[in-house]
Write a protein that holds these residues in place. Structure first.
Motif, PDB file in Angstrom:
ATOM      1  N   SER A 216      -0.358  -5.734   0.425  1.00  0.00           N
ATOM      2  CA  SER A 216      -1.070  -5.526  -0.842  1.00  0.00           C
ATOM      3  C   SER A 216      -1.525  -6.837  -1.455  1.00  0.00           C
ATOM      4  O   SER A 216      -2.514  -6.878  -2.195  1.00  0.00           O
ATOM      5  CB  SER A 216      -0.185  -4.760  -1.824  1.00  0.00           C
ATOM      6  N   ALA A 217      -0.828  -7.945  -1.139  1.00  0.00           N
ATOM      7  CA  ALA A 217      -1.176  -9.247  -1.708  1.00  0.00           C
ATOM      8  C   ALA A 217      -2.444  -9.830  -1.091  1.00  0.00           C
ATOM      9  O   ALA A 217      -2.970 -10.834  -1.594  1.00  0.00           O
ATOM     10  CB  ALA A 217      -0.016 -10.224  -1.511  1.00  0.00           C
ATOM     11  N   LEU A 218      -2.948  -9.218  -0.006  1.00  0.00           N
ATOM     12  CA  LEU A 218      -4.142  -9.746   0.653  1.00  0.00           C
ATOM     13  C   LEU A 218      -5.426  -9.264  -0.001  1.00  0.00           C
ATOM     14  O   LEU A 218      -6.509  -9.687   0.376  1.00  0.00           O
ATOM     15  CB  LEU A 218      -4.140  -9.349   2.135  1.00  0.00           C
ATOM     16  N   THR A 219      -5.311  -8.363  -0.961  1.00  0.00           N
ATOM     17  CA  THR A 219      -6.475  -7.828  -1.660  1.00  0.00           C
ATOM     18  C   THR A 219      -6.491  -8.347  -3.095  1.00  0.00           C
ATOM     19  O   THR A 219      -5.442  -8.482  -3.717  1.00  0.00           O
ATOM     20  CB  THR A 219      -6.455  -6.296  -1.668  1.00  0.00           C
ATOM     21  N   GLY A 220      -7.691  -8.640  -3.610  1.00  0.00           N
ATOM     22  CA  GLY A 220      -7.823  -9.109  -4.986  1.00  0.00           C
ATOM     23  C   GLY A 220      -7.723 -10.607  -5.134  1.00  0.00           C
ATOM     24  O   GLY A 220      -7.454 -11.118  -6.228  1.00  0.00           O
ATOM     25  N   GLN A 221      -7.939 -11.342  -4.038  1.00  0.00           N
ATOM     26  CA  GLN A 221      -7.853 -12.804  -4.073  1.00  0.00           C
ATOM     27  C   GLN A 221      -9.205 -13.419  -4.429  1.00  0.00           C
ATOM     28  O   GLN A 221     -10.254 -12.912  -4.024  1.00  0.00           O
ATOM     29  CB  GLN A 221      -7.390 -13.334  -2.713  1.00  0.00           C
ATOM     30  N   PRO A 222      -9.218 -14.524  -5.182  1.00  0.00           N
ATOM     31  CA  PRO A 222     -10.483 -15.203  -5.463  1.00  0.00           C
ATOM     32  C   PRO A 222     -11.037 -15.866  -4.206  1.00  0.00           C
ATOM     33  O   PRO A 222     -10.289 -16.174  -3.269  1.00  0.00           O
ATOM     34  CB  PRO A 222     -10.083 -16.258  -6.507  1.00  0.00           C
ATOM     35  N   ARG A 223     -12.344 -16.068  -4.172  1.00  0.00           N
ATOM     36  CA  ARG A 223     -12.953 -16.700  -3.004  1.00  0.00           C
ATOM     37  C   ARG A 223     -12.463 -18.148  -2.899  1.00  0.00           C
ATOM     38  O   ARG A 223     -12.550 -18.915  -3.858  1.00  0.00           O
ATOM     39  CB  ARG A 223     -14.483 -16.682  -3.096  1.00  0.00           C
ATOM     40  N   PRO A 224     -11.939 -18.555  -1.736  1.00  0.00           N
ATOM     41  CA  PRO A 224     -11.415 -19.915  -1.586  1.00  0.00           C
ATOM     42  C   PRO A 224     -12.531 -20.951  -1.491  1.00  0.00           C
ATOM     43  O   PRO A 224     -13.699 -20.609  -1.265  1.00  0.00           O
ATOM     44  CB  PRO A 224     -10.626 -19.844  -0.275  1.00  0.00           C
TER      45      PRO A 224
ATOM     46  N   ASP B 142      -8.779  11.068  -1.822  1.00  0.00           N
ATOM     47  CA  ASP B 142      -8.830  11.493  -3.223  1.00  0.00           C
ATOM     48  C   ASP B 142      -7.962  10.556  -4.063  1.00  0.00           C
ATOM     49  O   ASP B 142      -6.789  10.346  -3.769  1.00  0.00           O
ATOM     50  CB  ASP B 142      -8.338  12.929  -3.339  1.00  0.00           C
ATOM     51  N   GLY B 143      -8.532   9.976  -5.089  1.00  0.00           N
ATOM     52  CA  GLY B 143      -7.823   9.003  -5.914  1.00  0.00           C
ATOM     53  C   GLY B 143      -8.100   7.565  -5.513  1.00  0.00           C
ATOM     54  O   GLY B 143      -7.872   6.641  -6.298  1.00  0.00           O
ATOM     55  N   LEU B 144      -8.593   7.359  -4.272  1.00  0.00           N
ATOM     56  CA  LEU B 144      -8.932   6.011  -3.806  1.00  0.00           C
ATOM     57  C   LEU B 144     -10.442   5.781  -3.765  1.00  0.00           C
ATOM     58  O   LEU B 144     -10.891   4.630  -3.767  1.00  0.00           O
ATOM     59  CB  LEU B 144      -8.364   5.774  -2.395  1.00  0.00           C
ATOM     60  N   ALA B 145     -11.215   6.870  -3.704  1.00  0.00           N
ATOM     61  CA  ALA B 145     -12.667   6.756  -3.572  1.00  0.00           C
ATOM     62  C   ALA B 145     -13.364   7.527  -4.684  1.00  0.00           C
ATOM     63  O   ALA B 145     -12.879   8.567  -5.134  1.00  0.00           O
ATOM     64  CB  ALA B 145     -13.119   7.280  -2.214  1.00  0.00           C
ATOM     65  N   ASP B 146     -14.509   7.007  -5.113  1.00  0.00           N
ATOM     66  CA  ASP B 146     -15.326   7.720  -6.092  1.00  0.00           C
ATOM     67  C   ASP B 146     -16.107   8.852  -5.431  1.00  0.00           C
ATOM     68  O   ASP B 146     -16.290   9.922  -6.020  1.00  0.00           O
ATOM     69  CB  ASP B 146     -16.303   6.749  -6.764  1.00  0.00           C
TER      70      ASP B 146
ATOM     71  N   THR C 235     -17.292   5.671  -1.021  1.00  0.00           N
ATOM     72  CA  THR C 235     -17.369   4.520  -1.913  1.00  0.00           C
ATOM     73  C   THR C 235     -16.030   4.397  -2.622  1.00  0.00           C
ATOM     74  O   THR C 235     -15.617   5.305  -3.347  1.00  0.00           O
ATOM     75  CB  THR C 235     -18.500   4.682  -2.949  1.00  0.00           C
ATOM     76  N   LEU C 236     -15.348   3.283  -2.392  1.00  0.00           N
ATOM     77  CA  LEU C 236     -13.999   3.110  -2.914  1.00  0.00           C
ATOM     78  C   LEU C 236     -14.003   2.738  -4.383  1.00  0.00           C
ATOM     79  O   LEU C 236     -14.963   2.127  -4.893  1.00  0.00           O
ATOM     80  CB  LEU C 236     -13.270   2.015  -2.119  1.00  0.00           C
ATOM     81  N   ARG C 237     -12.931   3.084  -5.060  1.00  0.00           N
ATOM     82  CA  ARG C 237     -12.739   2.615  -6.431  1.00  0.00           C
ATOM     83  C   ARG C 237     -12.473   1.108  -6.415  1.00  0.00           C
ATOM     84  O   ARG C 237     -11.916   0.589  -5.441  1.00  0.00           O
ATOM     85  CB  ARG C 237     -11.582   3.364  -7.076  1.00  0.00           C
ATOM     86  N   PRO C 238     -12.842   0.400  -7.476  1.00  0.00           N
ATOM     87  CA  PRO C 238     -12.728  -1.066  -7.472  1.00  0.00           C
ATOM     88  C   PRO C 238     -11.318  -1.585  -7.234  1.00  0.00           C
ATOM     89  O   PRO C 238     -11.144  -2.689  -6.702  1.00  0.00           O
ATOM     90  CB  PRO C 238     -13.245  -1.464  -8.866  1.00  0.00           C
ATOM     91  N   ASP C 239     -10.290  -0.825  -7.624  1.00  0.00           N
ATOM     92  CA  ASP C 239      -8.924  -1.329  -7.504  1.00  0.00           C
ATOM     93  C   ASP C 239      -8.218  -0.864  -6.227  1.00  0.00           C
ATOM     94  O   ASP C 239      -7.013  -1.087  -6.056  1.00  0.00           O
ATOM     95  CB  ASP C 239      -8.091  -0.898  -8.716  1.00  0.00           C
ATOM     96  N   THR C 240      -8.943  -0.236  -5.289  1.00  0.00           N
ATOM     97  CA  THR C 240      -8.324   0.243  -4.051  1.00  0.00           C
ATOM     98  C   THR C 240      -8.086  -0.913  -3.088  1.00  0.00           C
ATOM     99  O   THR C 240      -9.004  -1.676  -2.786  1.00  0.00           O
ATOM    100  CB  THR C 240      -9.204   1.310  -3.373  1.00  0.00           C
ATOM    101  N   SER C 241      -6.858  -1.033  -2.602  1.00  0.00           N
ATOM    102  CA  SER C 241      -6.497  -2.118  -1.691  1.00  0.00           C
ATOM    103  C   SER C 241      -6.429  -1.605  -0.255  1.00  0.00           C
ATOM    104  O   SER C 241      -6.322  -0.394  -0.001  1.00  0.00           O
ATOM    105  CB  SER C 241      -5.139  -2.708  -2.070  1.00  0.00           C
TER     106      SER C 241
END
Length: 439
Positions: free
Chosen positions: A74-82, A305-309, A334-340
């Protein structure tokens, strides 16, 4: 190697005091075979990934960082661009039943193992680059520079892949056919079908050869024979190597766009176009195979359901391979923005195509019946990065140890299944892998 020299020069010119975070050095490289290059290298782990569409190919070496706990993904998602300009890519896999201990011949692989590699050889389209990765934490600058230099200086020119394959001495199936028939009499009992309408049972065929087998040459042979598949290899030590030529995508994520598929329902191919077309039409109309595919695409849509719009499924079509053909339905979401990626893996894997439905009860039945460990067979194998992730379901796969090769096949068992026909399906799938000896 000119590319190796250029990367060493880039490494020497790095202003050490200014380095932080993920850094990627890259240069163009000419190479004939990425598998041949990987085979020649002394570093471990050695990992290979070739996309089914054939436009993306990776051969990677060494490990800067390893993740062996699925929750760490889960830590591999949501990282800023290096500052490197591109995101780090972690390669690895989850076992089929990753919540259970993995041991024996699968000890090297574990329940989960992902690595950030030191070296990557990347081919995208017509361009091939040799890449050296570094990860600075503010205190390890000199160690990272030294480790990168050591890895680069050990690189070797690619080797020619051998075409000779040793003679097969013996084959032992687990289960054998009488035990397979006993299993099916249990799972096809009307009372059992009420609670578990589909379960996928597997067979491990242990093949022994007259001399040690070379797994990377075998993977290259599979690749030539099955161009419409994902081709993957994982070797974490000299003792064992897992290879697969899988037709099945678990998912590909490009930012928020997700592609998945339901690949279930099988029919042999003969090599005669008219007869294969007739068999394909029979497959599309067959009630048992259509039901098997419906279990898969319905389950995937439910789990999104719950992960995609949004999520849509295509009409059924035929995916033809060399010796076998499958019913395939494509799923676009199309995934929701917070889906990892970890949420996607946890929800989608294992699909009913390799486990059964409902998942929890089917897994319990597999654990009760199967005496062999599946390990990474039917596991989720691929890579994760912030912008792009891709996973295949590791079917049509084998685990190599010295002069022994374990080959794994599976069949979906549901109302209408016949023990002899399902055993023949296992042999058809096995022959698609053994065909490199006979074609």
């Amino acid at each position: 190697m000119l590319a190796q020299t250029r990367l060493l020069e880039q490494l020497d010119s790095l202003p050490a005091a200014e380095q932080h975070g993920f850094v990627r050095l890259r240069t163009a490289m000419d190479v004939t075979s990425l598998i041949g290059w990987l085979k020649a290298q002394p570093l471990f782990p050695r990992i290979y990934w070739h996309a089914r569409e054939r436009d993306r190919e990776f051969a990677v070496l060494g490990a800067i960082r390893e993740l062996t706990d699925p929750a760490q993904l889960s830590a591999l998602t949501g990282q800023p661009r290096p500052s490197a300009g591109s995101y780090p890519r972690y390669y690895g896999g989850l076992a089929f039943d990753y919540q259970q201990p993995v041991n024996g011949e699968w000890q090297d692989f574990g329940q989960c193992r992902f690595v950030l590699p030191r070296i990557e050889l990347i081919r995208q389209g017509n361009q091939t680059e040799l890449v050296c990765n570094l990860l600075f934490d503010g205190q390890n600058t000199q160690q990272e520079l030294a480790a990168a230099r050591s890895a680069l200086t050990q690189l070797q020119p690619e080797k020619t892949l051998q075409k000779y394959l040793p003679a097969q001495r013996s084959r032992q199936d687990m289960p054998d056919k009488p035990h397979w028939q006993q299993w099916l009499s249990q799972v096809l009992h009307p009372d059992a079908l009420k609670t578990i309408p589909k379960v996928v049972l597997s067979r491990r065929s242990a093949l022994t050869f007259s001399e040690p087998l070379e797994p990377w040459s075998l993977l290259a042979s599979w690749q030539s024979a099955t161009p419409a598949c994902f081709h993957i290899g994982f070797q974490f030590s000299p003792e064992s190597c897992f290879i697969a030529s899988s037709p099945e995508r678990l998912y590909r994520r490009q930012d928020r766009a997700l592609s998945s598929e339901a690949l279930a329902g099988s029919m042999p191919r003969t090599g005669e176009p008219e007869q294969d077309a007739e068999l394909a039409e029979l497959l599309l109309q067959d009630g048992k195979n259509r039901l098997e595919n419906r279990f898969v695409h319905t389950d995937i849509l439910t789990r999104l359901d719950g992960l995609a719009d949004t999520a849509v499924v295509s009409e059924a079509r035929i995916l033809p391979l060399r010796h076998i053909q499958h019913i395939k339905r494509e799923i676009e979401a199309t995934l929701r923005p917070d889906t990892s990626d970890w949420q996607l893996l946890k929800n989608l894997h294992p699909t009913p195509a390799v486990g059964g439905s409902p998942r929890r009860k089917a897994l319990a039945q597999i654990r009760a019946l199967e005496q062999h460990q599946r390990g990474w067979y039917a596991g989720a194998c691929g890579f994760i990065s912030e912008d792009v992730s891709e996973f295949t379901v590791a079917i049509r796969s084998g685990l190599w140890h010295d002069n022994q090769l374990y080959l794994y096949t599976g069949a979906g068992i549901l109302n209408g299944s016949d023990a002899d026909a399902e055993w023949q399906e296992l042999d058809t799938k096995l022959n698609s892998m053994l065909g490199v000896w006979h074609d």
